[in-house]
Design an enzyme around this catalytic site. Structure first.
Site, PDB file in Angstrom:
ATOM      1  N   GLY A 145       0.759  -1.170   0.039  1.00 26.32           N
ATOM      2  CA  GLY A 145       0.023  -0.089  -0.028  1.00 26.32           C
ATOM      3  C   GLY A 145       0.868   1.049   0.059  1.00 26.32           C
ATOM      4  O   GLY A 145       2.023   1.208  -0.161  1.00 26.32           O
ATOM      5  N   ARG A 185      -5.365   2.741  18.687  1.00 29.84           N
ATOM      6  CA  ARG A 185      -4.761   3.995  19.164  1.00 29.84           C
ATOM      7  C   ARG A 185      -5.124   4.540  20.524  1.00 29.84           C
ATOM      8  O   ARG A 185      -4.625   5.077  21.496  1.00 29.84           O
ATOM      9  CB  ARG A 185      -4.809   5.061  17.897  1.00 29.84           C
ATOM     10  CG  ARG A 185      -4.013   5.064  16.750  1.00 29.84           C
ATOM     11  CD  ARG A 185      -4.310   6.217  16.092  1.00 29.84           C
ATOM     12  NE  ARG A 185      -3.633   5.938  14.681  1.00 29.84           N
ATOM     13  CZ  ARG A 185      -4.186   6.637  13.405  1.00 29.84           C
ATOM     14  NH1 ARG A 185      -5.438   7.155  13.521  1.00 29.84           N
ATOM     15  NH2 ARG A 185      -3.571   6.265  12.375  1.00 29.84           N
ATOM     16  N   CYS A 207      -2.272  11.140  10.689  1.00 35.17           N
ATOM     17  CA  CYS A 207      -1.730  11.862  10.077  1.00 35.17           C
ATOM     18  C   CYS A 207      -1.621  13.358  10.484  1.00 35.17           C
ATOM     19  O   CYS A 207      -0.405  14.277  10.382  1.00 35.17           O
ATOM     20  CB  CYS A 207      -1.248  11.593   8.468  1.00 35.17           C
ATOM     21  SG  CYS A 207      -2.928  11.266   7.824  1.00 35.17           S
ATOM     22  N   GLY A 226      -3.045  10.380   1.195  1.00 34.74           N
ATOM     23  CA  GLY A 226      -3.680  10.080   2.728  1.00 34.74           C
ATOM     24  C   GLY A 226      -4.728   9.058   2.464  1.00 34.74           C
ATOM     25  O   GLY A 226      -5.158   8.565   3.507  1.00 34.74           O
ATOM     26  N   GLU A 229     -12.184  11.239  10.166  1.00 38.36           N
ATOM     27  CA  GLU A 229     -10.980  11.972  10.509  1.00 38.36           C
ATOM     28  C   GLU A 229     -11.322  13.200  11.559  1.00 38.36           C
ATOM     29  O   GLU A 229     -10.231  13.205  12.229  1.00 38.36           O
ATOM     30  CB  GLU A 229     -10.622  12.512   9.212  1.00 38.36           C
ATOM     31  CG  GLU A 229      -9.145  13.159   9.070  1.00 38.36           C
ATOM     32  CD  GLU A 229      -8.167  11.841   8.884  1.00 38.36           C
ATOM     33  OE1 GLU A 229      -8.587  10.910   8.829  1.00 38.36           O
ATOM     34  OE2 GLU A 229      -6.847  12.382   8.481  1.00 38.36           O
ATOM     35  N   LYS A 252     -10.904  11.521  15.010  1.00 33.42           N
ATOM     36  CA  LYS A 252      -9.506  11.136  15.394  1.00 33.42           C
ATOM     37  C   LYS A 252      -8.765  12.464  15.718  1.00 33.42           C
ATOM     38  O   LYS A 252      -8.139  12.612  16.863  1.00 33.42           O
ATOM     39  CB  LYS A 252      -8.739  10.532  14.262  1.00 33.42           C
ATOM     40  CG  LYS A 252      -9.389   9.219  13.881  1.00 33.42           C
ATOM     41  CD  LYS A 252      -8.503   8.550  12.616  1.00 33.42           C
ATOM     42  CE  LYS A 252      -9.455   7.823  11.821  1.00 33.42           C
ATOM     43  NZ  LYS A 252      -8.817   7.591  10.492  1.00 33.42           N
ATOM     44  N   ARG A 276     -10.543  16.972   1.569  1.00 32.02           N
ATOM     45  CA  ARG A 276      -9.577  16.360   0.822  1.00 32.02           C
ATOM     46  C   ARG A 276      -9.185  16.996  -0.555  1.00 32.02           C
ATOM     47  O   ARG A 276     -10.173  17.560  -1.011  1.00 32.02           O
ATOM     48  CB  ARG A 276      -9.983  14.970   0.226  1.00 32.02           C
ATOM     49  CG  ARG A 276      -9.290  14.157  -0.570  1.00 32.02           C
ATOM     50  CD  ARG A 276      -7.982  13.461   0.485  1.00 32.02           C
ATOM     51  NE  ARG A 276      -8.544  12.531   1.115  1.00 32.02           N
ATOM     52  CZ  ARG A 276      -7.663  11.883   2.181  1.00 32.02           C
ATOM     53  NH1 ARG A 276      -6.659  12.461   2.505  1.00 32.02           N
ATOM     54  NH2 ARG A 276      -8.494  11.100   2.972  1.00 32.02           N
ATOM     55  N   HIS A 319      -0.117  17.405   4.367  1.00 32.38           N
ATOM     56  CA  HIS A 319      -1.401  17.996   5.113  1.00 32.38           C
ATOM     57  C   HIS A 319      -1.490  19.273   5.445  1.00 32.38           C
ATOM     58  O   HIS A 319      -0.209  19.364   6.431  1.00 32.38           O
ATOM     59  CB  HIS A 319      -1.984  16.839   6.074  1.00 32.38           C
ATOM     60  CG  HIS A 319      -2.462  15.461   5.639  1.00 32.38           C
ATOM     61  ND1 HIS A 319      -2.547  15.279   4.192  1.00 32.38           N
ATOM     62  CD2 HIS A 319      -2.881  14.376   6.319  1.00 32.38           C
ATOM     63  CE1 HIS A 319      -3.115  14.245   4.071  1.00 32.38           C
ATOM     64  NE2 HIS A 319      -3.148  13.628   5.253  1.00 32.38           N
TER      65      HIS A 319
HETATM   66  P1  NAP Z   1      -3.382   1.247   1.238  1.00 36.22           P
HETATM   67  O1  NAP Z   1      -2.746   2.200   0.391  1.00 36.22           O
HETATM   68  O2  NAP Z   1      -5.016   1.061   0.911  1.00 36.22           O
HETATM   69  O3  NAP Z   1      -2.841  -0.141   1.660  1.00 36.22           O
HETATM   70  C1  NAP Z   1      -3.529  -1.106   2.460  1.00 36.22           C
HETATM   71  C2  NAP Z   1      -2.531  -2.406   2.619  1.00 36.22           C
HETATM   72  O4  NAP Z   1      -3.231  -3.285   3.240  1.00 36.22           O
HETATM   73  C3  NAP Z   1      -2.059  -3.092   1.370  1.00 36.22           C
HETATM   74  O5  NAP Z   1      -0.805  -3.382   1.430  1.00 36.22           O
HETATM   75  C4  NAP Z   1      -2.866  -4.185   1.322  1.00 36.22           C
HETATM   76  O6  NAP Z   1      -2.488  -5.363   0.522  1.00 36.22           O
HETATM   77  C5  NAP Z   1      -3.213  -4.508   2.456  1.00 36.22           C
HETATM   78  N1  NAP Z   1      -4.410  -5.319   2.831  1.00 36.22           N
HETATM   79  C6  NAP Z   1      -5.486  -4.914   2.482  1.00 36.22           C
HETATM   80  N2  NAP Z   1      -6.634  -5.981   2.824  1.00 36.22           N
HETATM   81  C7  NAP Z   1      -5.909  -6.999   3.282  1.00 36.22           C
HETATM   82  C8  NAP Z   1      -6.211  -8.205   3.789  1.00 36.22           C
HETATM   83  N3  NAP Z   1      -7.545  -8.622   3.768  1.00 36.22           N
HETATM   84  N4  NAP Z   1      -5.281  -8.989   4.171  1.00 36.22           N
HETATM   85  C9  NAP Z   1      -3.957  -8.542   4.365  1.00 36.22           C
HETATM   86  N5  NAP Z   1      -3.650  -7.468   3.817  1.00 36.22           N
HETATM   87  C10 NAP Z   1      -4.604  -6.789   3.354  1.00 36.22           C
HETATM   88  O7  NAP Z   1      -3.567   1.969   2.367  1.00 36.22           O
HETATM   89  P2  NAP Z   1      -2.478   3.196   3.072  1.00 36.22           P
HETATM   90  O8  NAP Z   1      -2.954   4.549   2.867  1.00 36.22           O
HETATM   91  O9  NAP Z   1      -1.130   2.519   2.790  1.00 36.22           O
HETATM   92  O10 NAP Z   1      -2.775   3.120   4.675  1.00 36.22           O
HETATM   93  C11 NAP Z   1      -2.488   1.993   5.598  1.00 36.22           C
HETATM   94  C12 NAP Z   1      -2.584   2.132   7.052  1.00 36.22           C
HETATM   95  O11 NAP Z   1      -1.997   3.351   7.457  1.00 36.22           O
HETATM   96  C13 NAP Z   1      -4.380   2.725   7.172  1.00 36.22           C
HETATM   97  O12 NAP Z   1      -4.737   1.908   8.330  1.00 36.22           O
HETATM   98  C14 NAP Z   1      -4.083   4.086   7.231  1.00 36.22           C
HETATM   99  O13 NAP Z   1      -5.443   4.466   7.898  1.00 36.22           O
HETATM  100  C15 NAP Z   1      -2.965   4.309   7.921  1.00 36.22           C
HETATM  101  N6  NAP Z   1      -2.253   5.757   7.541  1.00 36.22           N
HETATM  102  C16 NAP Z   1      -2.194   6.243   6.381  1.00 36.22           C
HETATM  103  C17 NAP Z   1      -1.685   7.337   6.059  1.00 36.22           C
HETATM  104  C18 NAP Z   1      -1.580   7.863   4.650  1.00 36.22           C
HETATM  105  O14 NAP Z   1      -1.164   9.000   4.514  1.00 36.22           O
HETATM  106  N7  NAP Z   1      -1.770   7.075   3.601  1.00 36.22           N
HETATM  107  C19 NAP Z   1      -0.975   8.237   7.115  1.00 36.22           C
HETATM  108  C20 NAP Z   1      -1.429   7.628   8.523  1.00 36.22           C
HETATM  109  C21 NAP Z   1      -2.168   6.607   8.571  1.00 36.22           C
HETATM  110  P3  NAP Z   1      -2.916  -5.851  -1.103  1.00 36.22           P
HETATM  111  O15 NAP Z   1      -2.295  -4.494  -1.974  1.00 36.22           O
HETATM  112  O16 NAP Z   1      -2.531  -6.878  -1.315  1.00 36.22           O
HETATM  113  O17 NAP Z   1      -4.405  -5.414  -1.261  1.00 36.22           O
END
Ligand code: NAP
Length: 372
Positions: free
Chosen positions: A27, A123, A160, A191, A213, A216, A246, A253
């Site tokens: 991801g 959290r 974030c 994000g 959001e 949080k 967004r 951000h």
């Molecule tokens: P993302 O791009 O949607 O990535 C999600 C990840 O979870 C992918 O590697 C996906 O794997 C995996 N996943 C989904 N369903 C799954 C399952 N059933 N079993 C195993 N793995 C699974 O999301 P992201 O933005 O990286 O965010 C990841 C986390 O960090 C979230 O909880 C989010 O709230 C948090 N977060 C994000 C940010 C940000 O700026 N993006 C900031 C702070 C916190 P596949 O590719 O194989 O589907």
């Protein structure tokens, strides 16, 4: 003193490095972990896990890579594995979607792995640190309250946008007390993960809603700015009202913040409080720690996501446009890199702090400590 402490040099642990697994490696956040850990002096990626969709593929095939630099060579051909609790690593970083993080992180902690998570699921749990090393490094003591049998635990980093907001509030809270906060965020597309918001919704547009959001941002700062007393966190009390949007920005951000302070204060004192902020972990020599956490801009047009998001490699927080507020006391703008400081970079810094505190050990040593 632990075995690992004895091996710590001023630069970090002597080789061999700690072996890190990444859950959700494919991801947006998982990819940032891969980038940041590629040359990390203390940690080496030994396991990449994701969903069944990705499992069995090589990382370069499974990840729809969004970084501007190529995938680091050391991981490009590694096999992605499914979420099983027998990963070949000493601890795991989690960039899992919140839909699966609750169960998966519990499974890894129960199997004896320290879990350094970005997900929201744990959290606000009383015995789980919600950590920003420069703000509340002592909160890691909460892991001793967790009851996993084999020495595992969960440590989280905040939402974030919360990260940038809390870094700005901390000096004000310490110097004057903070009664109330009004914050409006302008949050980048990254994000929302990948592929995230559809282009038809995002381009030339602002979406005035981000699910979950605002809640949080309203609740997490009280825990992070709270005091550790008697093994528990006494939450800081301040009213926070958040509105989240967004916007079509790639990374970074921005938050427009107004604060009501507990005591009457002059504008110059507020600026001095920001400028005087000293990180309590500055002498820990953590590889990912910024030299200076807060960067204060006096020019009228800063900070901006495109120009300033990579302050201190994305680990710094920008503060600008400090002025009097006609409704509360003072207002200013905060900029944070959402996937670096607000996610993967913040989590890596958390892990570095845990190493320094003797809480993150090679699995063999951790098993000895758990059994003793
Ligand atoms: P993302 O791009 O949607 O990535 C999600 C990840 O979870 C992918 O590697 C996906 O794997 C995996 N996943 C989904 N369903 C799954 C399952 N059933 N079993 C195993 N793995 C699974 O999301 P992201 O933005 O990286 O965010 C990841 C986390 O960090 C979230 O909880 C989010 O709230 C948090 N977060 C994000 C940010 C940000 O700026 N993006 C900031 C702070 C916190 P596949 O590719 O194989 O589907």
């Amino acid at each position: 003193m632990t075995l690992l402490d004895e091996r710590l040099t001023p630069q970090g642990p002597a080789r061999p490095q700690l072996r890190a697994g990444i859950l959700g490696a494919t991801g947006a956040v998982g990819q940032k972990f891969v980038e940041i850990l590629a040359d990390h002096p203390w940690f080496k990626i030994t396991a990449l896990a994701a969903s069944e969709r990705s499992a069995g593929q090589r990382y370069r095939e499974a990840a729809r890579w969004i970084g501007s630099a190529p995938i680091p060579r050391a991981v490009a051909d590694m096999k992605v594995v499914p979420l099983r609790d027998n990963l070949d690593c000493d601890f795991v970083f989690s960039g899992l979607s919140a839909r699966v993080a609750g169960e998966a992180e519990r499974m890894f902690a129960a199997a004896g792995y320290p879990v350094i998570s970005n997900a929201r699921n744990y959290r606000m749990k009383e015995d789980v640190p919600l950590l920003i090393p420069e703000i509340n490094p002592d909160h890691t003591a909460l892991v001793h309250n967790q009851c996993w049998d084999r020495g595992g635990y969960i440590v989280t980093n905040p939402n974030c946008s919360t990260v940038g907001l809390v870094c700005a509030l901390k000096p004000l809270q310490d110097a004057f007390g903070v009664d109330a906060v009004q914050v409006t965020t302008l949050q980048a597309l990254s994000g929302a993960g990948h592929p995230g918001v559809s282009s038809l919704d995002a381009l030339g547009n602002v979406v005035p809603f981000i699910g979950g959001e605002e809640d949080k941002i309203a609740t997490e700062p009280g825990k992070i700015l709270g005091m550790l007393a008697g093994g528990r966190i006494e939450h800081a009390t301040m009213a926070i009202s958040a509105q989240c949007n967004r916007v079509p920005v790639l990374e970074g951000h921005l938050a427009c913040v107004s604060v009501k302070l507990r005591r009457r204060t002059r504008l110059g004192e507020v600026r001095s409080a920001f400028a005087a902020f000293a990180s309590p972990i500055s002498d820990y020599n953590l590889p990912s720690a910024p030299r200076s956490l807060l960067h204060i801009f006096d020019e009228a047009h800063a900070p901006q996501p495109r120009r300033h998001v990579y302050l201190e490699g994305g680990m710094g927080v920008g503060i600008g446009r400090l002025r009097a507020c006609e409704v509360l006391d003072y207002k200013f703008v905060v900029l944070v890199h959402n996937t670096v400081r607000g996610a993967a970079g913040g989590a890596v810094l958390n892990a570095e702090l845990l190493v320094r505190q003797g809480l993150l050990l090679p699995q063999r040593e951790a098993a000895l400590v758990a059994a003793s």
